[in-house]
Design an enzyme around this catalytic site. Structure first.
Site, PDB file in Angstrom:
ATOM      1  N   HIS A  38     -18.754 -11.012 -22.382  1.00  0.00           N
ATOM      2  CA  HIS A  38     -19.089 -11.530 -20.827  1.00  0.00           C
ATOM      3  C   HIS A  38     -19.410 -10.009 -19.916  1.00  0.00           C
ATOM      4  O   HIS A  38     -18.770  -9.231 -20.902  1.00  0.00           O
ATOM      5  CB  HIS A  38     -17.182 -11.971 -20.888  1.00  0.00           C
ATOM      6  CG  HIS A  38     -15.775 -10.646 -21.510  1.00  0.00           C
ATOM      7  ND1 HIS A  38     -16.380  -9.717 -21.548  1.00  0.00           N
ATOM      8  CD2 HIS A  38     -15.152 -11.281 -22.697  1.00  0.00           C
ATOM      9  CE1 HIS A  38     -14.953  -9.172 -22.340  1.00  0.00           C
ATOM     10  NE2 HIS A  38     -14.510  -9.761 -22.767  1.00  0.00           N
ATOM     11  N   HIS A 445      -2.704  13.948  10.053  1.00  0.00           N
ATOM     12  CA  HIS A 445      -1.563  13.911  10.093  1.00  0.00           C
ATOM     13  C   HIS A 445      -1.670  12.778  11.309  1.00  0.00           C
ATOM     14  O   HIS A 445      -1.975  12.666  12.394  1.00  0.00           O
ATOM     15  CB  HIS A 445      -0.866  15.442  10.900  1.00  0.00           C
ATOM     16  CG  HIS A 445       0.594  15.152  10.750  1.00  0.00           C
ATOM     17  ND1 HIS A 445       0.831  15.136  10.069  1.00  0.00           N
ATOM     18  CD2 HIS A 445       0.745  14.717  11.974  1.00  0.00           C
ATOM     19  CE1 HIS A 445       2.495  15.439  10.131  1.00  0.00           C
ATOM     20  NE2 HIS A 445       2.770  14.704  11.826  1.00  0.00           N
TER      21      HIS A 445
END
Length: 466
Positions: A38, A445
């Site tokens: 696969h 912040h």
């Protein structure tokens, strides 16, 4: 049977192989990719991607059982395991089909079958024992990956003793579970099943969990796991596993004492072995050491025109490492200017347990062993406003600098979303950033990433919030 000529042949369509094939095609090389099972390989189909989908479900389950902390209430919380697994498989399937599209888009010839070296510049492709094609190219990349290691006495049977494959598609949730091995795979499964309600015991033969991580981070993570109720036995060995109709009895030896542990299921997560068999290495100059192919910094083997990448080679055994090796290897073959040799210490490692663990570069112990005089900084999540607001105050960041040059030697993190944040330090390492550059960088912040800044400042006695 077709015979075709290419500039480059890649054997294996995993995260190393398919990326190498696409990059080669971008550089104008006529490229073939041979895949026996696969596209996307183990990572996409049975590893990195589906496990993250499972872990996301388990994180949600954990949060649902802690709603009161956030001001919510819910009754009769339950999960549907079949749907959890189904979503994980659907995510993997979606991405696997995407890989096929990308290869077609880049005009890579994909062959369905098993490839093996069949003489200089030649690859024979077979499917179900029948010859499919003979391919010729001056350059051949081996990207055949690896498989789970089997240990005598606790061999996986797919029923009572699982490998990662069975652990990803459980028909029912085990009430009790033994995980053998505490590397990234073992700890991620321990975290998933514990968050889903199972009683979990982890056995590790070395003296600490997550043994490739910095010792301080490892110790922090262990305390967090044990706080969640995971039982951890280090310096311990599983001597035998007796299998019943629907349970197992494991004999575990630790610190000179032996005990029997009865569990519903056992997960064997004790490493991998390279897929070196059946790919035609016999009679070539390719050197195999403990099931892994030896390569140089440009992924060249001892056989002219033959290269190897990914899990087939040495550690770290990570998908992004395989992809990077594929790109570097192909660009060197194509003659791209300024191709940098691979520095494996610049490859970040991530473990998606709860709390997450991530690192890049040297541990403190390794830095000292290599002769560096070090400066070490630390910053705890409990000192970070965003982490507290998220309800995730458990974590820390650790930085290791060369005391003489200011070089960032390593960074190590444990806590919420550190697998996303580690890339900041990875970029810093790649750019050869010093402590001055990091100190002068402005971190937004309120973010958890501020802990990264504070850990740098702390190494030089300048931490603000701790």
């Amino acid at each position: 049977m077709a015979e075709q000529t290419f500039d480059l042949i890649v054997i294996g369509g995993g995260p190393g192989g398919y990326v190498a094939a696409i990059r080669a095609a971008q550089l104008g090389l006529k490229t073939a990719c041979v895949e026996r099972e696969h596209l996307g390989g183990i990572c996409l189909n049975w590893g990195c991607i589906p496990t993250k989908a499972l872990l996301r479900s388990s994180e949600i389950n954990h949060l649902l059982h802690h709603l009161d902390e956030f001001g919510f209430a819910a009754d009769n919380i339950r999960h549907d395991l079949a749907k959890v697994v189904k979503r994980s498989r659907a995510v993997a399937k979606q991405l696997a089909s995407g890989v096929g599209h990308l290869l077609r888009k880049n005009k890579v010839t994909v062959l369905d079958g098993a490839g093996r070296l069949a003489g200089a510049g030649t690859v024979a492709v077979e499917k179900d024992g029948k010859a499919v094609a003979t391919l010729r190219a001056p350059h051949i990349i081996l990207a055949t990956g690896a498989r789970a290691r089997q240990i005598p006495g606790i061999e996986a049977d797919g029923r009572i003793v699982w490998t990662y494959k069975e652990a990803m598609v459980p028909a029912a949730m085990p009430k009790t579970l033994l995980v053998v091995g505490s590397g990234a795979i073992g700890i991620e499964f321990a975290s998933f099943y514990r968050n889903m309600g199972a009683e979990v015991t982890v056995v590790e033969v070395l003296d600490r969990v997550l043994p490739v991580e910095d010792a301080e981070i490892s110790a922090f993570a262990r305390k967090a796991f044990e706080k969640q109720g995971i039982r951890i036995l280090t310096s311990a060995t599983v001597r035998a596993v007796r299998r019943g109709d629907d349970h197992a009895v494991a004999t575990v030896e630790a610190n000179g004492k032996s005990e029997e542990i009865t569990v519903d299921r056992v997960i064997s997560a004790i490493g991998i072995v390279g897929n070196v068999e059946g790919i035609g290495l016999e009679g070539t100059g390719v050197v195999v050491d403990r099931t892994h192919v030896q390569i140089d910094e440009f992924c060249r083997t001892g056989e002219k025109g033959v290269y190897a990448i990914g899990d087939l080679c040495g550690p770290p055994w990570l998908a992004h490492k395989a992809s990077h090796e594929g790109v570097v290897c192909v660009e060197k073959i194509a003659g791209v200017n300024d191709v940098h040799p691979i520095d494996w210490t610049n490859i970040p490692g991530c473990t998606y347990c709860r709390p997450q663990v991530a690192s890049v570069g040297l541990t403190e112990a390794r830095a000292k062993a290599e002769g560096h005089e070090v400066r070490v900084g630390r910053f705890p999540f409990i000192g970070n406003g965003k982490a507290i607001a998220m309800g995730e105050p458990e974590g820390m960041v650790k930085t290791v600098f060369d005391a003489k040059t200011g070089e960032l030697l390593g960074a190590h993190m444990v806590g919420a979303e550190v697998t996303e944040m580690i890339q900041g330090y990875a970029i810093a390492r790649t750019l050869e950033t010093t402590e001055t550059d990091l100190m002068h960088t402005v971190f937004p912040h309120p973010t958890v990433s501020e802990t990264m800044h504070e850990a740098v400042l702390d190494a030089y006695g300048r931490a603000i919030h701790f």
